[in-house]
Every structure is written in C-alpha cells, then in structure tokens.
Design an enzyme around this catalytic site. Structure first.
Site, PDB file in Angstrom:
ATOM      1  N   THR A   1       1.808  -4.163   4.344  1.00 45.59           N
ATOM      2  CA  THR A   1       1.654  -4.573   5.665  1.00 45.59           C
ATOM      3  C   THR A   1       0.967  -6.007   5.892  1.00 45.59           C
ATOM      4  O   THR A   1       1.141  -6.574   7.166  1.00 45.59           O
ATOM      5  CB  THR A   1       0.494  -3.543   6.409  1.00 45.59           C
ATOM      6  N   ASP A   2       0.264  -6.639   4.763  1.00 48.58           N
ATOM      7  CA  ASP A   2      -0.405  -7.598   5.329  1.00 48.58           C
ATOM      8  C   ASP A   2       0.393  -8.788   5.592  1.00 48.58           C
ATOM      9  O   ASP A   2       0.094  -9.702   6.654  1.00 48.58           O
ATOM     10  CB  ASP A   2      -1.107  -8.089   4.166  1.00 48.58           C
TER      11      ASP A   2
ATOM     12  N   SER B   1       1.187  -7.361  -0.866  1.00 46.29           N
ATOM     13  CA  SER B   1       1.966  -8.412   0.078  1.00 46.29           C
ATOM     14  C   SER B   1       1.104  -9.536   0.306  1.00 46.29           C
ATOM     15  O   SER B   1       1.478 -10.533   0.863  1.00 46.29           O
ATOM     16  CB  SER B   1       2.681  -7.753   1.384  1.00 46.29           C
TER      17      SER B   1
ATOM     18  N   THR C   1       1.010  -1.257   0.071  1.00 43.87           N
ATOM     19  CA  THR C   1       0.042  -0.018   0.011  1.00 43.87           C
ATOM     20  C   THR C   1       0.843   1.303   0.064  1.00 43.87           C
ATOM     21  O   THR C   1       0.649   2.226  -0.535  1.00 43.87           O
ATOM     22  CB  THR C   1      -1.125  -0.037   1.298  1.00 43.87           C
TER      23      THR C   1
HETATM   24  N1  ASP Z   1      -2.583  -5.334   0.826  1.00 43.01           N
HETATM   25  C1  ASP Z   1      -1.698  -4.387   1.094  1.00 43.01           C
HETATM   26  C2  ASP Z   1      -0.332  -5.222   1.108  1.00 43.01           C
HETATM   27  O1  ASP Z   1      -0.117  -5.734   2.123  1.00 43.01           O
HETATM   28  C3  ASP Z   1      -1.973  -3.737   2.158  1.00 43.01           C
HETATM   29  C4  ASP Z   1      -1.090  -2.763   3.081  1.00 43.01           C
HETATM   30  O2  ASP Z   1       0.128  -2.734   2.667  1.00 43.01           O
HETATM   31  O3  ASP Z   1      -1.315  -2.030   4.006  1.00 43.01           O
HETATM   32  O4  ASP Z   1       0.399  -5.040   0.221  1.00 43.01           O
END
Ligand code: ASP
Length: 323
Positions: A99-100, A66, A20
């Site tokens: 973050t995931d 991610s 993200t």
């Molecule tokens: N779906 C995103 C990822 O993990 C969520 C994020 O980065 O906050 O790439």
C-alpha cells in the site's frame, strides 16, 4: 446478486509484486511486526476458494515491501502488464502490491500505459497471516473488476472501494480503507461481487513503453523538498551545488505555498534549468494557480508529482537525443 462465477469476462493474469498482502507474521494477532513480501502470488491466489474455478494465471514480477519500490521494477512491471494485456484471451490484469507506494505505481502505469483493458491494483493493510486478513477479499474484488464487462484503465480496489489509479492517494497509516481519490471520491464500489460505478472509467493516452525504454541505464533523479516553519532553502542550494538533480517537487504548505527563503531557492533551481512542481503536504486537495515560474501540481499528490517529473525528464532527455 451477481457472483464472481456469474460475472462475464475472460482470463485474468495476476502479477505479484509483494507488499503486506503477501506479508507473514509469527502470530495471527500481529498486524504491525510482520515481514511484507514473503508469500508467493500463486499461494495468495490459491488461498481464495472463489478464484479456483476461474481462468487465472499468476506470475511473480517482484517481491518487495513497496517502501522499497524502484523505477526499475516499474519498468519491468509495465512491460509484463503490456505483454499480457495484448493477449486477446486476457480480459484484464491484476497487480498485488504494497500500500505504501501504491499511488506512485498506479500513477506511473496510468501515465505510461493508460490501457483500454482493465489493469486493477490491489493491496492489503494486514498481512496474509492475520486473523482478519483483508488481502483475500481485496484480491477477489480485483479479479471481479478485471472481468467486469467494459472495465478499462488503471484502477485500484481496496476495502470494497474502487479508485481511478491516477487519482489514488494513501491517506491513512492503519485503516483498512486507507485510500482516497480526493474530492471526486471513489469511482465505485464492490459488494459481494456486485460492482456499482459512480464515475467514468479513467481516460487518457499512455506515453507508451518506448518512452521509458531508455531509462534502464539511468533514471532521472527527482528530489522532494518540504516547506515548513523556518524553511530557508539551503537544502535546495545543497542539491544544486552537488549537481545531478534533474527535477524537484516542492511539498508546499496549504495550496503549495513556500516560505520566502525556500521560494527564492526554488526560483534559483528553475533558473539553473531544473524543472519543478509545487504540490501540497496536505493529505487532501489540489494546488491551484500561483506563480507560473513555479508551476502547480494540480490534483497530484507529492509522490505522484515526483513520478510526473520523472516521466517528463525522460521525455525531454529523449527529445534532446533525437532533436
Ligand atoms: N510496507 C508495506 C508495503 O507497502 C505496507 C503495505 O503493503 O500495507 O509493502
């Protein structure tokens, strides 16, 4: 107050992996319906004025949401991190990531590299196009930490909080401070470029890149099975019947407990030579004690316990080949 420019430290290499933090939406109001992993790491770096005067390099290692992270990308990332950290002029490496699965990547890098220089992971909960994007500040904080004198090991910084990478857990789906390091709490925090440390730097000895080299051909298959009301273990029997499962993490209830039917199936898996770990589906807290046949994952989250078993399977496969 110590500014980034005044902080001691040398060159930092920023490795982009997507997420993200590199996400783009049609509107600056949109923090849900965006596409992750669209903006190059060089653009992310250029968007932070305070970084312009610093000796930085940026390299795109991957560009993924991610949720789609793979062990093959981990292997590639670990190799690039090791390459750059070995350069004498490089003080530290920063990784931008989603973050995931950040806790999995952080744990993987901690177990494989456990570097003596800082390896700082960062991410964002809002896309780069958001009105109040959190990525630029997180990236600046990560570079500050990577240049901090004495910093070492795998670290993560998000929302001004610094975590030991091996203890990182994503605990909230929306908050800007979406992470925790369990009961021990964060390692420190960064405010306006000033870092305050509350705990020791991460310690440990990395397994080393050769330990994962052979995995390029085939990564072990490690599945996660969750305990829940009415869990009867048939899913474990299906996995065993299908063949090809190398290890299983049980996401137990509470302190890693399994319903009687699932526990019996777990013991059948162990008897069939499939290693297991019992973690907890609780978002917070360790799994302690219990059945020696079904070992506890300790402080590891379910996802980290899966990475741990992945690595153990690799090491034991290597032992079988050389033994
Ligand atoms: N779906 C995103 C990822 O993990 C969520 C994020 O980065 O906050 O790439």
């Amino acid at each position: 107050m110590q500014s980034v420019e005044k902080a001691a430290g040398g060159r930092v290499v920023i490795l982009g992996c997507g997420g993200t933090i590199a996400g783009r939406a049609e509107s600056d109001q949109d923090t849900v319906g965006y596409r992750a992993a669209e903006i190059g790491v060089d653009v992310l770096v250029a968007a932070v004025p305070a970084l312009r005067a610093l000796p930085l390099e940026a390299e795109q290692v991957a560009q993924v949401d991610s949720k789609d992270m793979t062990p093959a990308i981990w292997q590639q990332l670990a190799a690039r991190v090791a390459f750059h950290l070995a350069r004498p002029e490089v003080a530290g490496v920063v990784v931008t990531h989603g973050t995931d699965t950040l806790e999995e990547t952080a744990y993987f890098l901690h177990r494989v590299l456990a570097p003596s220089k800082p390896l700082v992971l960062t991410a964002a909960m809002r896309p780069a196009t958001a009105l109040m994007a959190d990525g630029p500040q997180n990236l600046l904080d990560a570079v500050t930490l990577a240049r901090h004198p004495g910093a070492r090991g795998v670290l993560a910084v998000i929302g001004g909080e610094v975590y030991p990478g091996g203890e990182l857990r994503k605990v909230h789906s929306r908050r800007l401070r979406a992470f925790s390091a369990g009961d021990a709490g964060p390692l420190g925090r960064i405010d306006d470029g000033r870092f305050e440390r509350w705990r020791d730097w991460p310690a440990g000895v990395g397994l080393g890149l050769p330990a994962i080299a052979a995995a390029a051909a085939k990564w072990p298959r490690v599945e996660i099975v969750t305990n829940h009301a009415g869990a009867d273990g048939r899913i474990v029997d299906a996995l065993l019947a299908q063949g090809g499962v190398d290890a299983i993490v049980f996401a137990g209830t509470g302190n890693g407990t399994l319903a009687l039917g699932l526990e019996a199936a777990a013991l059948r898996a162990v008897a069939a030579g499939v290693p297991v770990l019992r973690a907890s589906r609780c978002g917070w807290g360790p799994v302690l004690g219990g059945n020696a046949a079904l070992p506890a994952a300790g402080a590891l989250s379910v996802a980290q316990a899966r990475v741990e078993l992945l690595l153990r399977c690799l090491i034991s496969a290597q032992g079988d080949r050389t033994g």
